[in-house]
Design an enzyme around this catalytic site. Structure first.
Site, PDB file in Angstrom:
ATOM      1  N   GLY A  13     -10.266   8.508  51.891  1.00  0.00           N
ATOM      2  CA  GLY A  13     -11.760   8.295  51.905  1.00  0.00           C
ATOM      3  C   GLY A  13     -12.530   9.475  52.708  1.00  0.00           C
ATOM      4  O   GLY A  13     -13.324   9.606  53.222  1.00  0.00           O
ATOM      5  N   GLY A  17     -18.898  10.069  54.969  1.00  0.00           N
ATOM      6  CA  GLY A  17     -18.727   9.489  56.036  1.00  0.00           C
ATOM      7  C   GLY A  17     -17.764   9.951  57.418  1.00  0.00           C
ATOM      8  O   GLY A  17     -17.511  11.017  57.572  1.00  0.00           O
ATOM      9  N   VAL A  65      -7.048   3.708  46.406  1.00  0.00           N
ATOM     10  CA  VAL A  65      -5.963   3.371  47.266  1.00  0.00           C
ATOM     11  C   VAL A  65      -5.411   1.919  47.058  1.00  0.00           C
ATOM     12  O   VAL A  65      -4.334   1.686  47.487  1.00  0.00           O
ATOM     13  CB  VAL A  65      -6.153   3.539  48.912  1.00  0.00           C
ATOM     14  CG1 VAL A  65      -6.404   4.957  49.252  1.00  0.00           C
ATOM     15  CG2 VAL A  65      -7.309   2.918  49.206  1.00  0.00           C
ATOM     16  N   TYR A 157     -14.025  -9.258  56.293  1.00  0.00           N
ATOM     17  CA  TYR A 157     -14.149  -7.653  56.559  1.00  0.00           C
ATOM     18  C   TYR A 157     -13.487  -7.861  57.941  1.00  0.00           C
ATOM     19  O   TYR A 157     -12.511  -6.859  58.357  1.00  0.00           O
ATOM     20  CB  TYR A 157     -15.176  -7.260  56.769  1.00  0.00           C
ATOM     21  CG  TYR A 157     -15.381  -5.703  57.415  1.00  0.00           C
ATOM     22  CD1 TYR A 157     -15.037  -4.880  56.697  1.00  0.00           C
ATOM     23  CD2 TYR A 157     -15.760  -5.479  58.640  1.00  0.00           C
ATOM     24  CE1 TYR A 157     -14.890  -3.517  56.986  1.00  0.00           C
ATOM     25  CE2 TYR A 157     -15.739  -4.338  59.151  1.00  0.00           C
ATOM     26  CZ  TYR A 157     -15.105  -3.374  58.405  1.00  0.00           C
ATOM     27  OH  TYR A 157     -15.021  -2.051  58.891  1.00  0.00           O
ATOM     28  N   PRO A 187     -13.804   1.986  65.923  1.00  0.00           N
ATOM     29  CA  PRO A 187     -15.027   2.281  66.330  1.00  0.00           C
ATOM     30  C   PRO A 187     -16.005   1.145  66.082  1.00  0.00           C
ATOM     31  O   PRO A 187     -15.887   0.142  65.480  1.00  0.00           O
ATOM     32  CB  PRO A 187     -15.418   3.510  65.116  1.00  0.00           C
ATOM     33  CG  PRO A 187     -14.571   3.840  64.410  1.00  0.00           C
ATOM     34  CD  PRO A 187     -13.533   2.676  64.446  1.00  0.00           C
ATOM     35  N   GLY A 188     -17.139   1.144  66.774  1.00  0.00           N
ATOM     36  CA  GLY A 188     -18.345   0.349  66.611  1.00  0.00           C
ATOM     37  C   GLY A 188     -19.188   0.989  65.654  1.00  0.00           C
ATOM     38  O   GLY A 188     -18.671   1.621  64.791  1.00  0.00           O
ATOM     39  N   THR A 192     -23.314   5.620  58.592  1.00  0.00           N
ATOM     40  CA  THR A 192     -22.620   6.483  57.446  1.00  0.00           C
ATOM     41  C   THR A 192     -23.167   5.400  56.280  1.00  0.00           C
ATOM     42  O   THR A 192     -24.085   4.731  56.440  1.00  0.00           O
ATOM     43  CB  THR A 192     -20.877   5.990  57.512  1.00  0.00           C
ATOM     44  OG1 THR A 192     -20.937   4.800  57.421  1.00  0.00           O
ATOM     45  CG2 THR A 192     -20.485   6.861  58.680  1.00  0.00           C
TER      46      THR A 192
HETATM   47  P1  NDP Z   1     -18.457   5.442  53.830  1.00  0.00           P
HETATM   48  O1  NDP Z   1     -18.647   4.287  52.975  1.00  0.00           O
HETATM   49  O2  NDP Z   1     -19.324   6.547  54.434  1.00  0.00           O
HETATM   50  O3  NDP Z   1     -16.879   6.012  53.455  1.00  0.00           O
HETATM   51  C1  NDP Z   1     -16.074   5.035  52.882  1.00  0.00           C
HETATM   52  C2  NDP Z   1     -14.870   6.139  52.387  1.00  0.00           C
HETATM   53  O4  NDP Z   1     -13.840   5.069  51.935  1.00  0.00           O
HETATM   54  C3  NDP Z   1     -15.468   6.795  51.241  1.00  0.00           C
HETATM   55  O5  NDP Z   1     -15.009   8.066  51.303  1.00  0.00           O
HETATM   56  C4  NDP Z   1     -14.848   6.131  50.001  1.00  0.00           C
HETATM   57  O6  NDP Z   1     -14.784   6.963  48.898  1.00  0.00           O
HETATM   58  C5  NDP Z   1     -13.419   5.728  50.632  1.00  0.00           C
HETATM   59  N1  NDP Z   1     -13.021   4.554  49.779  1.00  0.00           N
HETATM   60  C6  NDP Z   1     -13.472   3.309  49.461  1.00  0.00           C
HETATM   61  N2  NDP Z   1     -12.566   2.655  48.726  1.00  0.00           N
HETATM   62  C7  NDP Z   1     -11.765   3.526  48.425  1.00  0.00           C
HETATM   63  C8  NDP Z   1     -10.680   3.256  47.407  1.00  0.00           C
HETATM   64  N3  NDP Z   1     -10.484   1.966  46.888  1.00  0.00           N
HETATM   65  N4  NDP Z   1      -9.775   4.278  47.353  1.00  0.00           N
HETATM   66  C9  NDP Z   1      -9.924   5.438  47.657  1.00  0.00           C
HETATM   67  N5  NDP Z   1     -11.132   5.631  48.828  1.00  0.00           N
HETATM   68  C10 NDP Z   1     -11.897   4.712  48.888  1.00  0.00           C
HETATM   69  O7  NDP Z   1     -18.086   4.652  55.363  1.00  0.00           O
HETATM   70  P2  NDP Z   1     -17.479   5.006  56.688  1.00  0.00           P
HETATM   71  O8  NDP Z   1     -17.118   6.491  57.061  1.00  0.00           O
HETATM   72  O9  NDP Z   1     -18.233   4.371  57.585  1.00  0.00           O
HETATM   73  O10 NDP Z   1     -15.795   4.263  56.480  1.00  0.00           O
HETATM   74  C11 NDP Z   1     -14.636   4.804  56.808  1.00  0.00           C
HETATM   75  C12 NDP Z   1     -13.858   3.717  57.550  1.00  0.00           C
HETATM   76  O11 NDP Z   1     -14.509   3.607  58.885  1.00  0.00           O
HETATM   77  C13 NDP Z   1     -13.652   2.587  56.738  1.00  0.00           C
HETATM   78  O12 NDP Z   1     -12.325   2.101  56.909  1.00  0.00           O
HETATM   79  C14 NDP Z   1     -14.581   1.659  57.772  1.00  0.00           C
HETATM   80  O13 NDP Z   1     -14.069   0.188  57.475  1.00  0.00           O
HETATM   81  C15 NDP Z   1     -14.504   1.925  59.073  1.00  0.00           C
HETATM   82  N6  NDP Z   1     -15.303   1.770  59.835  1.00  0.00           N
HETATM   83  C16 NDP Z   1     -16.754   2.143  59.963  1.00  0.00           C
HETATM   84  C17 NDP Z   1     -17.670   1.912  60.727  1.00  0.00           C
HETATM   85  C18 NDP Z   1     -19.040   2.094  60.463  1.00  0.00           C
HETATM   86  O14 NDP Z   1     -19.870   1.509  61.240  1.00  0.00           O
HETATM   87  N7  NDP Z   1     -19.346   2.976  59.784  1.00  0.00           N
HETATM   88  C19 NDP Z   1     -17.218   1.100  62.164  1.00  0.00           C
HETATM   89  C20 NDP Z   1     -15.837   0.914  62.170  1.00  0.00           C
HETATM   90  C21 NDP Z   1     -14.877   1.130  61.078  1.00  0.00           C
HETATM   91  P3  NDP Z   1     -14.922   6.735  47.253  1.00  0.00           P
HETATM   92  O15 NDP Z   1     -16.184   5.843  47.201  1.00  0.00           O
HETATM   93  O16 NDP Z   1     -15.411   8.049  46.770  1.00  0.00           O
HETATM   94  O17 NDP Z   1     -13.570   6.147  46.863  1.00  0.00           O
HETATM   95  C1  8X3 Z   2     -17.766  -1.349  60.972  1.00  0.00           C
HETATM   96  C2  8X3 Z   2     -18.456  -1.867  62.277  1.00  0.00           C
HETATM   97  O1  8X3 Z   2     -19.603  -3.821  63.460  1.00  0.00           O
HETATM   98  O2  8X3 Z   2     -20.234  -3.605  61.137  1.00  0.00           O
HETATM   99  O3  8X3 Z   2     -16.588  -1.846  61.174  1.00  0.00           O
HETATM  100  O4  8X3 Z   2     -18.005  -4.237  61.522  1.00  0.00           O
HETATM  101  S1  8X3 Z   2     -19.175  -3.394  62.003  1.00  0.00           S
END
Ligand code: NDP
Ligand code: 8X3
Length: 256
Positions: A13, A17, A65, A157, A187-188, A192
């Site tokens: 990913g 983000g 993935v 989720y 993270p909270g 992104t």
């Molecule tokens: P983004 O949407 O900015 O990034 C998500 C990333 O995951 C992208 O690079 C996307 O790439 C990749 N991705 C999604 N599905 C697939 C797949 N099937 N195969 C490969 N890559 C995949 O979100 P975030 O950066 O916020 O999310 C990153 C992680 O952080 C996640 O696990 C999310 O649950 C977690 N998180 C986020 C929070 C938030 O508030 N933003 C808080 C807590 C946790 P592509 O689409 O190019 O495949």
């Molecule tokens: C992403 C943060 O609080 O939207 O994991 O679930 S929340």
């Protein structure tokens, strides 16, 4: 701080983000990066920026993935300089919708479970045996506050992120007696594309999530991931829960 210069770090990913920010922070430390995601053109843009700024070595993997066979093939055929992975950041993940379970879209559930849980397992299962064989490695999973506390409509989720937390704990037990480390960074709210993906491109709805707060940034999380990776060998950062100062629980957010 221990040097990770020239260590091989794979980030799933990495096209957006938190993953893209991790790529940058690891590049600053001189690591060599394998960047994986589905959107190749986004990966190429991240790689171009990092190569220009830090002159780092980067290998790109266009990879879903959740596709078990694609994951197995991609990691079984890593070219020679890239096959000894030192650090795996399991970051790829997404949320879809906020419906009550009784109204939930089963396709959304499948996508979250297949990516956040099964995808993390496929990637880890593909890379971990070599780490065990080499007696070296670190798995860093990106969980969430959603794995600690469930919120309304977060049902599936939150369950996937609770699974990430349980898998991190279980993996640390399975690896006890080896030098391989396992961290779960939770993270909270981080600003992104996460909410844009959750609401399928409805930017107005997505922007409201971050309105009036000073949320965490992807860089904040990436710095913590690199902190975990650069502790001395006797230190395992098992779990890090990190919230914005404006957030005190999954549902309590101070809006200005
Ligand atoms: P983004 O949407 O900015 O990034 C998500 C990333 O995951 C992208 O690079 C996307 O790439 C990749 N991705 C999604 N599905 C697939 C797949 N099937 N195969 C490969 N890559 C995949 O979100 P975030 O950066 O916020 O999310 C990153 C992680 O952080 C996640 O696990 C999310 O649950 C977690 N998180 C986020 C929070 C938030 O508030 N933003 C808080 C807590 C946790 P592509 O689409 O190019 O495949
Ligand atoms: C992403 C943060 O609080 O939207 O994991 O679930 S929340």
């Amino acid at each position: 701080m221990v040097s990770i210069k020239e260590q091989i770090v794979i980030i799933t990913g990495a096209s957006s983000g938190i993953g893209a920010a991790c790529a940058k922070e690891f590049a600053k430390e001189g690591a060599s990066l394998i960047l994986a995601a589905r959107r190749k053109e986004k990966l190429e843009a991240v790689a171009a920026e990092l190569k220009a700024a830090y002159d780092c070595k980067i290998h790109l993997l266009e990879l879903d993935v959740s596709d078990r066979h694609a994951v197995q093939t991609a990691f079984a055929s890593l070219p020679e300089p890239w096959c000894n992975v030192d650090i795996l950041v399991n970051n790829a993940g997404l949320s879809r919708g906020l419906e009550k379970l009784q109204e939930g879209d089963i396709q959304n559930w499948e996508e979250m479970i297949d990516t956040n849980v099964k995808g993390l397992l496929y990637v880890t299962r593909s890379l971990l045996p070599k780490m065990v064989e080499r007696n070296q490695g670190h798995i860093i999973n990106i969980g969430s506050i959603a794995g600690h506390q469930t919120y309304t409509g977060g049902n599936v989720y939150c369950a996937t992120k609770a699974a990430v937390r349980a898998l991190s704990e279980g993996l640390k037990m399975d690896l006890l007696g080896t030098p391989i480390r396992v961290s779960c960074v939770d993270p909270g709210t981080v600003e992104t594309d996460f909410s844009k993906v959750r609401f399928r491109g409805d930017t107005e709805k997505a922007n409201k999530v971050y309105q009036g707060i000073n949320p965490l940034t992807p860089k904040d999380i990436a710095e913590i991931v690199v902190f975990c990776a650069t502790r001395p060998a006797n230190v395992n950062m098992s779990e890090v829960l990190v919230l914005a100062t404006d957030q005190s629980s999954a549902t309590m957010i101070n809006r200005h």
